[in-house]
Design a protein around this motif. Structure first.
Motif, PDB file in Angstrom:
ATOM      1  N   THR A 139      -2.860  11.651 -17.071  1.00 21.16           N
ATOM      2  CA  THR A 139      -1.550  12.175 -17.469  1.00 21.16           C
ATOM      3  C   THR A 139      -0.477  11.710 -16.490  1.00 21.16           C
ATOM      4  OG1 THR A 139      -2.574  14.114 -18.500  1.00 21.16           O
ATOM      5  CG2 THR A 139      -0.239  14.270 -17.948  1.00 21.16           C
ATOM      6  N   GLU A 140      -0.819  11.641 -15.205  1.00 18.16           N
ATOM      7  CA  GLU A 140       0.108  11.106 -14.219  1.00 18.16           C
ATOM      8  C   GLU A 140       0.381   9.617 -14.484  1.00 18.16           C
ATOM      9  OE1 GLU A 140       1.761  12.227 -10.709  1.00 18.16           O
ATOM     10  OE2 GLU A 140       2.152  13.145 -12.661  1.00 18.16           O
ATOM     11  N   ALA A 141      -0.661   8.875 -14.843  1.00 12.48           N
ATOM     12  CA  ALA A 141      -0.458   7.466 -15.189  1.00 12.48           C
ATOM     13  C   ALA A 141       0.469   7.346 -16.395  1.00 12.48           C
ATOM     14  CB  ALA A 141      -1.800   6.808 -15.480  1.00 12.48           C
ATOM     15  N   ARG A 142       0.292   8.233 -17.358  1.00 11.78           N
ATOM     16  CA  ARG A 142       1.169   8.245 -18.538  1.00 11.78           C
ATOM     17  C   ARG A 142       2.605   8.535 -18.134  1.00 11.78           C
ATOM     18  NH1 ARG A 142       4.403   7.949 -21.598  1.00 11.78           N
ATOM     19  NH2 ARG A 142       4.560   8.521 -23.800  1.00 11.78           N
ATOM     20  N   ARG A 143       2.790   9.434 -17.195  1.00  7.37           N
ATOM     21  CA  ARG A 143       4.143   9.799 -16.741  1.00  7.37           C
ATOM     22  C   ARG A 143       4.875   8.632 -16.106  1.00  7.37           C
ATOM     23  NH1 ARG A 143       6.465  10.883 -12.065  1.00  7.37           N
ATOM     24  NH2 ARG A 143       4.516  10.924 -10.871  1.00  7.37           N
ATOM     25  N   VAL A 144       4.172   7.870 -15.255  1.00  8.11           N
ATOM     26  CA  VAL A 144       4.856   6.801 -14.509  1.00  8.11           C
ATOM     27  C   VAL A 144       4.976   5.509 -15.315  1.00  8.11           C
ATOM     28  CG1 VAL A 144       4.120   7.781 -12.308  1.00  8.11           C
ATOM     29  CG2 VAL A 144       2.737   5.963 -13.363  1.00  8.11           C
ATOM     30  N   LEU A 145       4.291   5.419 -16.445  1.00  4.57           N
ATOM     31  CA  LEU A 145       4.384   4.231 -17.295  1.00  4.57           C
ATOM     32  C   LEU A 145       5.586   4.315 -18.226  1.00  4.57           C
ATOM     33  CD1 LEU A 145       0.819   3.315 -18.668  1.00  4.57           C
ATOM     34  CD2 LEU A 145       2.406   1.777 -17.504  1.00  4.57           C
ATOM     35  N   GLU A 146       6.245   3.182 -18.434  1.00  6.87           N
ATOM     36  CA  GLU A 146       7.267   3.132 -19.460  1.00  6.87           C
ATOM     37  C   GLU A 146       6.601   3.202 -20.835  1.00  6.87           C
ATOM     38  OE1 GLU A 146       9.222  -0.575 -18.663  1.00  6.87           O
ATOM     39  OE2 GLU A 146       7.828  -1.716 -19.894  1.00  6.87           O
ATOM     40  N   GLN A 147       7.390   3.513 -21.863  1.00  5.32           N
ATOM     41  CA  GLN A 147       6.814   3.751 -23.182  1.00  5.32           C
ATOM     42  C   GLN A 147       6.070   2.533 -23.724  1.00  5.32           C
ATOM     43  OE1 GLN A 147       6.510   6.625 -24.773  1.00  5.32           O
ATOM     44  NE2 GLN A 147       5.319   5.551 -26.339  1.00  5.32           N
ATOM     45  N   ASP A 148       6.529   1.337 -23.384  1.00  2.00           N
ATOM     46  CA  ASP A 148       5.863   0.118 -23.849  1.00  2.00           C
ATOM     47  C   ASP A 148       4.877  -0.433 -22.817  1.00  2.00           C
ATOM     48  OD1 ASP A 148       7.325   0.169 -26.218  1.00  2.00           O
ATOM     49  OD2 ASP A 148       8.971  -0.996 -25.356  1.00  2.00           O
ATOM     50  N   GLY A 149       4.518   0.384 -21.833  1.00  4.77           N
ATOM     51  CA  GLY A 149       3.624  -0.078 -20.779  1.00  4.77           C
ATOM     52  C   GLY A 149       2.173  -0.160 -21.212  1.00  4.77           C
ATOM     53  N   THR A 150       1.355  -0.684 -20.319  1.00  3.38           N
ATOM     54  CA  THR A 150      -0.069  -0.886 -20.585  1.00  3.38           C
ATOM     55  C   THR A 150      -0.901  -0.226 -19.497  1.00  3.38           C
ATOM     56  OG1 THR A 150       0.355  -3.027 -21.645  1.00  3.38           O
ATOM     57  CG2 THR A 150      -1.896  -2.606 -20.897  1.00  3.38           C
ATOM     58  N   LEU A 151      -1.957   0.450 -19.918  1.00  4.49           N
ATOM     59  CA  LEU A 151      -2.928   1.044 -19.005  1.00  4.49           C
ATOM     60  C   LEU A 151      -4.273   0.364 -19.210  1.00  4.49           C
ATOM     61  CD1 LEU A 151      -3.765   3.431 -17.029  1.00  4.49           C
ATOM     62  CD2 LEU A 151      -4.507   4.615 -19.109  1.00  4.49           C
ATOM     63  N   VAL A 152      -4.939  -0.005 -18.115  1.00  5.93           N
ATOM     64  CA  VAL A 152      -6.300  -0.527 -18.174  1.00  5.93           C
ATOM     65  C   VAL A 152      -7.183   0.348 -17.295  1.00  5.93           C
ATOM     66  CG1 VAL A 152      -7.808  -2.443 -17.479  1.00  5.93           C
ATOM     67  CG2 VAL A 152      -5.699  -2.907 -18.758  1.00  5.93           C
ATOM     68  N   VAL A 153      -8.279   0.805 -17.874  1.00  9.06           N
ATOM     69  CA  VAL A 153      -9.219   1.670 -17.157  1.00  9.06           C
ATOM     70  C   VAL A 153     -10.606   1.041 -17.197  1.00  9.06           C
ATOM     71  CG1 VAL A 153     -10.337   3.926 -17.086  1.00  9.06           C
ATOM     72  CG2 VAL A 153      -7.921   3.760 -17.736  1.00  9.06           C
ATOM     73  N   PRO A 194       0.812  -1.215   0.000  1.00 10.10           N
ATOM     74  CA  PRO A 194       0.000   0.000   0.000  1.00 10.10           C
ATOM     75  C   PRO A 194       0.846   1.267   0.000  1.00 10.10           C
ATOM     76  CG  PRO A 194       0.107  -0.869   2.221  1.00 10.10           C
ATOM     77  CD  PRO A 194       0.904  -1.814   1.350  1.00 10.10           C
ATOM     78  N   VAL A 195       0.380   2.271  -0.739  1.00  9.91           N
ATOM     79  CA  VAL A 195       1.041   3.566  -0.797  1.00  9.91           C
ATOM     80  C   VAL A 195      -0.032   4.638  -0.634  1.00  9.91           C
ATOM     81  CG1 VAL A 195       2.450   5.136  -2.178  1.00  9.91           C
ATOM     82  CG2 VAL A 195       2.797   2.653  -2.378  1.00  9.91           C
ATOM     83  N   ARG A 196       0.143   5.527   0.320  1.00  3.63           N
ATOM     84  CA  ARG A 196      -0.816   6.615   0.519  1.00  3.63           C
ATOM     85  C   ARG A 196      -0.536   7.705  -0.502  1.00  3.63           C
ATOM     86  NH1 ARG A 196      -3.329   8.334   5.528  1.00  3.63           N
ATOM     87  NH2 ARG A 196      -5.301   9.316   4.890  1.00  3.63           N
ATOM     88  N   GLY A 197      -1.548   8.114  -1.239  1.00  2.00           N
ATOM     89  CA  GLY A 197      -1.353   9.155  -2.237  1.00  2.00           C
ATOM     90  C   GLY A 197      -2.605   9.372  -3.054  1.00  2.00           C
ATOM     91  N   VAL A 198      -2.541  10.334  -3.966  1.00  2.00           N
ATOM     92  CA  VAL A 198      -3.689  10.670  -4.809  1.00  2.00           C
ATOM     93  C   VAL A 198      -3.343  10.472  -6.272  1.00  2.00           C
ATOM     94  CG1 VAL A 198      -4.647  12.288  -3.132  1.00  2.00           C
ATOM     95  CG2 VAL A 198      -3.059  13.123  -4.881  1.00  2.00           C
ATOM     96  N   ALA A 199      -4.374  10.252  -7.076  1.00  2.00           N
ATOM     97  CA  ALA A 199      -4.178   9.940  -8.491  1.00  2.00           C
ATOM     98  C   ALA A 199      -3.552  11.090  -9.260  1.00  2.00           C
ATOM     99  CB  ALA A 199      -5.534   9.586  -9.123  1.00  2.00           C
ATOM    100  N   GLU A 200      -3.838  12.318  -8.837  1.00  2.00           N
ATOM    101  CA  GLU A 200      -3.352  13.486  -9.586  1.00  2.00           C
ATOM    102  C   GLU A 200      -1.903  13.831  -9.292  1.00  2.00           C
ATOM    103  OE1 GLU A 200      -7.812  14.080  -8.792  1.00  2.00           O
ATOM    104  OE2 GLU A 200      -6.061  13.375  -7.679  1.00  2.00           O
ATOM    105  N   SER A 201      -1.270  13.174  -8.307  1.00  2.00           N
ATOM    106  CA  SER A 201       0.131  13.437  -7.974  1.00  2.00           C
ATOM    107  C   SER A 201       0.747  12.162  -7.413  1.00  2.00           C
ATOM    108  CB  SER A 201       0.226  14.581  -6.944  1.00  2.00           C
ATOM    109  OG  SER A 201       1.569  14.888  -6.656  1.00  2.00           O
ATOM    110  N   LEU A 202       1.126  11.265  -8.306  1.00  2.00           N
ATOM    111  CA  LEU A 202       1.590   9.943  -7.903  1.00  2.00           C
ATOM    112  C   LEU A 202       3.023   9.983  -7.375  1.00  2.00           C
ATOM    113  CD1 LEU A 202       0.205   7.888 -10.928  1.00  2.00           C
ATOM    114  CD2 LEU A 202      -0.722   7.941  -8.600  1.00  2.00           C
ATOM    115  N   PRO A 203       3.291   9.292  -6.276  1.00  2.00           N
ATOM    116  CA  PRO A 203       4.635   9.278  -5.687  1.00  2.00           C
ATOM    117  C   PRO A 203       5.539   8.221  -6.321  1.00  2.00           C
ATOM    118  CG  PRO A 203       3.136   8.101  -4.245  1.00  2.00           C
ATOM    119  CD  PRO A 203       2.308   8.615  -5.396  1.00  2.00           C
ATOM    120  N   PHE A 204       5.658   8.273  -7.653  1.00  2.00           N
ATOM    121  CA  PHE A 204       6.471   7.301  -8.385  1.00  2.00           C
ATOM    122  C   PHE A 204       7.286   8.031  -9.443  1.00  2.00           C
ATOM    123  CE2 PHE A 204       2.671   5.030  -6.949  1.00  2.00           C
ATOM    124  CZ  PHE A 204       3.253   3.995  -6.238  1.00  2.00           C
TER     125      PHE A 204
END
Length: 212
Positions: free
Chosen positions: A115-129, A80-90
């Motif tokens: 956009t934060e999810a895009r930032r923390v993902l590597e270029q070949d990463g995958t996002l599921v929503v 678990p990591v405490r944080g918010v979606a708009e400012s990810l601690p990664f």
């Protein structure tokens, strides 16, 4: 600040999945149909809650602003990591896989969160929503009665077109769309799980996307 209902009613939220096991299994099946198999080691669920989805999928990390649900997520094997979606601690580009499960309806700025999810993902990463589709028949019922729920009263349910627009604005390309739950979730049996391509008919809609 008023505490989140997910913080104050954690047991009620978590018990829903046991009471509505058929719907829960349908949601799991929809996610599994589009996410990588196996899920990569460097994986994150944003808005992980009690880990109901991250745990079974072996998503290693879960971020959430509410502490009580994170305790449950830890019990399900999620760090678990405490944080918010708009400012990810990664760090930038440090993750291979990121998922949101019905969380975009609760964030203040969906495009910022993506956009934060895009930032923390590597270029070949995958996002599921995954989201509850307001335009589906069951979604229309949810929208009409959302003020009766402590969890959904402040939610902004999305349509598939709205979700896709947010993804495109954040720099993602949509690769796949699936949907499930075509009837009242409380009446859905595990044997009746039905996952279909596309959006618009099922309450629980899922998109897989990759960074542009």
């Amino acid at each position: 600040m008023t505490p989140s209902p997910f913080e104050t009613h954690t047991d009620t939220y978590d018990d829903w999945f046991d009471t509505n096991d058929g719907a829960y299994r349908a949601e799991q099946a929809a996610l599994e149909s589009v996410c990588p198999a196996p899920v990569p080691d460097r994986a994150l669920e944003i808005g992980v809650g009690t880990g109901r989805f991250a745990g079974p999928l072996d998503v290693s990390l879960g971020v959430d602003p509410a502490s009580a649900p994170l305790d449950r997520a830890r019990e399900r094997g999620v760090t678990p990591v405490r944080g918010v979606a708009e400012s990810l601690p990664f760090d930038d580009g440090g993750l291979e896989y990121v998922q949101f499960v019905t969380v975009l309806s609760f964030v203040d700025e969906p495009t910022t969160a993506l956009t934060e999810a895009r930032r923390v993902l590597e270029q070949d990463g995958t996002l599921v929503v995954a989201f509850l589709d307001r335009a589906s028949p069951v979604g229309e019922v949810y929208q009409e009665h959302k003020d009766e729920s402590p969890f959904y009263a402040d939610a902004e349910f999305l349509t598939a077109d709205e979700a896709s627009a947010f993804l495109e604005s954040a720099g993602f390309d949509v690769e796949a769309r699936v949907q499930t739950i075509f009837e009242d979730p409380s009446e859905l049996e595990s044997a009746d799980i039905d996952v279909r391509e596309g959006h618009g008919d099922g309450l629980f809609a899922v998109v897989r996307a990759t960074p542009l």
